[in-house]
Design an enzyme around this catalytic site. Structure first.
Site, PDB file in Angstrom:
ATOM      1  N   ALA A 145      -5.251   7.510  -3.769  1.00 55.63           N
ATOM      2  CA  ALA A 145      -3.888   7.175  -4.189  1.00 55.63           C
ATOM      3  C   ALA A 145      -3.934   5.712  -4.614  1.00 55.63           C
ATOM      4  O   ALA A 145      -3.772   4.797  -3.788  1.00 55.63           O
ATOM      5  CB  ALA A 145      -2.927   7.386  -3.032  1.00 55.63           C
ATOM      6  N   THR A 204       0.842  -1.196   0.000  1.00 57.92           N
ATOM      7  CA  THR A 204       0.000   0.000   0.000  1.00 57.92           C
ATOM      8  C   THR A 204       0.878   1.248   0.000  1.00 57.92           C
ATOM      9  O   THR A 204       2.095   1.165  -0.256  1.00 57.92           O
ATOM     10  CB  THR A 204      -0.989  -0.029   1.189  1.00 57.92           C
ATOM     11  OG1 THR A 204      -1.951   1.025   1.023  1.00 57.92           O
ATOM     12  CG2 THR A 204      -0.300   0.167   2.533  1.00 57.92           C
ATOM     13  N   ASN A 205       0.299   2.417   0.270  1.00 57.17           N
ATOM     14  CA  ASN A 205       1.067   3.673   0.292  1.00 57.17           C
ATOM     15  C   ASN A 205       0.628   4.501   1.497  1.00 57.17           C
ATOM     16  O   ASN A 205      -0.223   4.077   2.275  1.00 57.17           O
ATOM     17  CB  ASN A 205       0.879   4.425  -1.028  1.00 57.17           C
ATOM     18  CG  ASN A 205      -0.588   4.702  -1.307  1.00 57.17           C
ATOM     19  OD1 ASN A 205      -1.246   5.407  -0.564  1.00 57.17           O
ATOM     20  ND2 ASN A 205      -1.101   4.111  -2.376  1.00 57.17           N
ATOM     21  N   ARG A 206       1.188   5.684   1.628  1.00 54.51           N
ATOM     22  CA  ARG A 206       0.987   6.470   2.847  1.00 54.51           C
ATOM     23  C   ARG A 206      -0.302   7.298   2.859  1.00 54.51           C
ATOM     24  O   ARG A 206      -0.524   8.060   3.782  1.00 54.51           O
ATOM     25  CB  ARG A 206       2.162   7.444   3.032  1.00 54.51           C
ATOM     26  CG  ARG A 206       3.456   6.764   3.360  1.00 54.51           C
ATOM     27  CD  ARG A 206       4.540   7.813   3.596  1.00 54.51           C
ATOM     28  NE  ARG A 206       5.842   7.196   3.698  1.00 54.51           N
ATOM     29  CZ  ARG A 206       6.310   6.621   4.795  1.00 54.51           C
ATOM     30  NH1 ARG A 206       5.581   6.602   5.889  1.00 54.51           N
ATOM     31  NH2 ARG A 206       7.510   6.069   4.798  1.00 54.51           N
ATOM     32  N   SER A 207      -1.130   7.186   1.830  1.00 54.47           N
ATOM     33  CA  SER A 207      -2.344   8.012   1.803  1.00 54.47           C
ATOM     34  C   SER A 207      -3.275   7.650   2.969  1.00 54.47           C
ATOM     35  O   SER A 207      -3.515   6.475   3.237  1.00 54.47           O
ATOM     36  CB  SER A 207      -3.075   7.783   0.479  1.00 54.47           C
ATOM     37  OG  SER A 207      -4.358   8.344   0.559  1.00 54.47           O
TER      38      SER A 207
END
Ligand code: C5P
Length: 413
Positions: free
Chosen positions: A284, A214-217
């Site tokens: 994101a 995943t990502n930091r959003s």
């Protein structure tokens, strides 16, 4: 034949060095068809002459409560205005307005109006951050006064910091949007009857049943957009990969569709595309995903797994390809450098109407913060900068832009 009338805007000007930029705001508003009446404080005239405003505005500039030709000018000004815009709003003006003082034409007009009021503060960082200014701002906002927050940049006397007047172009477009929708700048229901789809959060791409990429959003900006659109009267569908809760009072206006992966999000959004008047892709979306997700948990005993990635579908591109006439599509992008150049190029590449670019390298902006700073690029060539402010204020500014875009499209038909 009925004559089309632009909004009537009282342009208040206070005595700060940024008063010279109010001249540019005046010109932009008049060029956009507004009827502008400048009202200057005594101190403003120390920085810019009344004649300059009179030459550019729709009526001569006024500065006095005590004009023999027009008795009680403040009630006439206040009652006939569609908007009172103050550029720059000084700490002194904010204090007088918050306290309900009416000791000159501008403050008397501010008290004698039911029109929306938009203040554009500009002052030195120390003043902007002073507790009294913070409290006066909070009081005014609680009463429904709109604030276009100052940017960070060069200030008078060679200093740099927060307090620089927002971009005149941005001020003019916010003012026109507020004047057009009427009512409180914070609480207008100018999206009533519209269907808005918002995507939010960072997608999760499964490696196995317990692990994902995943990502930091955080989803905060997307959720703020859904909330702001609902408060402005829209029917909203929020496709979210974020676990954040929505405030209870907007829940009846928002249908929430929880998704996990880019593929889930794509399916949900494509199903809603036909219904939507406005689609805002704040999510994101992961750019890559594991080519194969294991059906059982990968364990250490099986040895190091080989991670093979494949690209995810570009959801926005699919939505652009299948858009229906009149639908407004908004994309988001996170950049760390060359924001203007990369933003414009991405706007063209993606084929969207508006592209909102976060400079994620700026302190306090982007992933997981409660604040954000963005630049909004329009397919019509417009650019608007929103200096560091709450994600809620950014959401309203984006929606103002969407409405301005719809209005422009209608009038060009
Ligand atoms: O190209 P980039 O990822 O920077 O574009 C960002 C925009 O495209 C965002 O609005 C995002 O929601 C959308 N996007 C998408 N599908 C992807 C990747 C990004 O719709 N696979």
């Amino acid at each position: 034949m009925t004559e089309e009338r632009g909004p009537r805007i009282v342009l208040g000007v206070c005595g700060g060095i940024a008063a010279y930029k109010a001249v540019e705001v005046c010109r932009l508003l008049v060029d956009a068809g507004a009827h502008v009446v400048p009202v200057l404080t005594k101190e403003a005239t120390r920085f810019v002459g009344a004649l300059t405003f009179s030459a550019l505005a729709s009526e001569p500039a006024q500065a006095s409560l005590w004009d023999e030709d027009t008795p009680i000018p403040h009630t006439r000004l206040g009652q006939s205005a569609d908007l009172i815009l103050v550029v720059p709003a000084t700490a002194h003006l904010m204090a007088r307005y918050a306290a309900g003082l009416a000791d000159d034409l501008l403050t008397a007009t501010l008290l004698a109006t039911r029109a929306p009021v938009l203040l554009c503060p500009a002052m030195h960082t120390e003043m902007w951050e002073h507790a009294s200014v913070r409290e006066n701002q909070a009081t005014l906002e609680r009463r429904g006064v709109g604030i276009v927050p100052p940017a960070v940049g060069h200030l008078a006397g060679g200093d740099t910091g927060a307090g620089r007047l927002a971009d005149p172009q941005e001020i003019a477009s916010r003012a026109l949007a507020v004047a057009a929708r009427g009512g409180s700048p914070a609480a207008a229901r100018d999206l009533a009857g519209q269907h808005v789809v918002v995507s939010a959060g960072g997608t999760r791409e499964a490696l196995d049943p317990v692990r994902y990429l995943t990502n930091r959003s955080s989803g905060k900006q997307g959720h703020a957009l859904a909330e702001a659109a609902a408060r402005r009267g829209a029917e909203v569908k929020l496709v979210t990969a974020s676990g954040l809760a929505l405030p209870a009072d907007v829940q009846p206006a928002v249908t929430r569709i929880d998704v996990e992966s880019a593929a889930d999000m794509e399916t949900a959004l494509h199903a809603l595309s036909e219904w939507a008047d406005i689609v805002i892709m704040a999510a994101a979306v992961a750019d890559f995903r594991p080519k194969v997700a294991a059906t059982r948990k990968l364990s250490k005993e099986d040895g190091l797994p080989e991670l093979v990635l494949e690209p995810t579908p570009d959801i926005l591109q699919g939505l652009v390809a299948g858009r229906h006439p009149g639908q407004v599509l908004v994309g988001f992008a996170a950049e760390t450098n060359d924001v203007a150049e990369r933003g414009r190029a991405k706007l063209r590449r993606k084929g969207v109407d508006l592209l909102v670019v976060n400079d994620v390298s700026a302190p306090g902006a982007g992933f997981d913060h409660d604040t954000n700073a963005v630049t909004i690029f329009g397919a019509d060539g417009s650019t608007g900068e929103i200096a560091l402010t709450s994600k809620d204020a950014v959401a309203h500014a984006v929606l103002d832009r969407v409405i301005a875009h719809q209005r422009q499209n209608r009038s060009s038909k």
